[in-house]
Design an enzyme around this catalytic site. Structure first.
Site, PDB file in Angstrom:
ATOM      1  N   CYS A  11     -19.892  -8.523  21.613  1.00 26.06           N
ATOM      2  CA  CYS A  11     -21.189  -8.978  22.101  1.00 26.06           C
ATOM      3  C   CYS A  11     -21.809  -7.828  22.895  1.00 26.06           C
ATOM      4  CB  CYS A  11     -21.092 -10.268  22.912  1.00 26.06           C
ATOM      5  SG  CYS A  11     -20.261 -10.160  24.498  1.00 26.06           S
ATOM      6  N   CYS A  85     -25.143  -8.943  18.980  1.00 30.48           N
ATOM      7  CA  CYS A  85     -25.312  -7.499  19.191  1.00 30.48           C
ATOM      8  C   CYS A  85     -26.131  -6.861  18.090  1.00 30.48           C
ATOM      9  CB  CYS A  85     -23.977  -6.796  19.381  1.00 30.48           C
ATOM     10  SG  CYS A  85     -22.877  -6.859  17.972  1.00 30.48           S
ATOM     11  N   CYS A  89     -23.338  -2.819  15.366  1.00 37.02           N
ATOM     12  CA  CYS A  89     -21.941  -2.823  14.938  1.00 37.02           C
ATOM     13  C   CYS A  89     -21.821  -2.070  13.611  1.00 37.02           C
ATOM     14  CB  CYS A  89     -21.457  -4.260  14.768  1.00 37.02           C
ATOM     15  SG  CYS A  89     -19.684  -4.396  14.608  1.00 37.02           S
TER      16      CYS A  89
END
Length: 134
Positions: A11, A85, A89
């Protein structure tokens, strides 16, 4: 997937949602899973309300330290669970990715964080059931 599944929870601040998810998976999965968490912009400390909410269910996440999510951590994981997020990523072929849409506990009271915690628990239990043989 490796014989012991490796799960990474990500997160933004690695201070609430991902820490609670990692706490649940560590507690419920024991040594049958390897659990990590990280954030794209780690906070200085774990969210105190998240700590309190997890204590209510017998899981202590107070010793956790928000960590920066690295490309290496993603690459070394079998399953990557993101929680708000976005696109930060990194994506690697052969990994299983899930995006859990969860409210951010930052700045919320205990009642709201309890709901987030309980939602995370249900998701972690389902994840674990799919990872481990019956």
């Amino acid at each position: 997937m490796t014989s012991v599944p490796r799960v990474l929870f990500v997160c933004i601040h690695n201070a609430g949602r991902s820490q609670m998810a990692a706490g649940f998976l560590s507690s419920l999965g024991g040594s049958a899973v390897t659990v990590r968490s990280g954030g794209s912009e780690p906070a200085d400390q774990i969210n105190q309300v998240a700590i309190a909410a997890m204590r209510e269910v017998g899981i202590d996440i107070s010793e956790g330290i928000p960590q920066l999510m690295t490309a290496e951590a993603v690459q070394e994981s079998d399953v990557v669970i993101t929680m708000g997020c976005g696109d930060v990523c990194p994506i690697f072929p052969g990994k299983r990715y899930e995006d859990w849409q969860l409210a951010d506990p930052a700045g919320q009271g205990l009642e709201a964080v309890r709901e987030i915690r309980d939602d995370i628990r249900v998701r972690v239990e389902s994840l674990l059931a799919g990872l481990l043989p019956a």
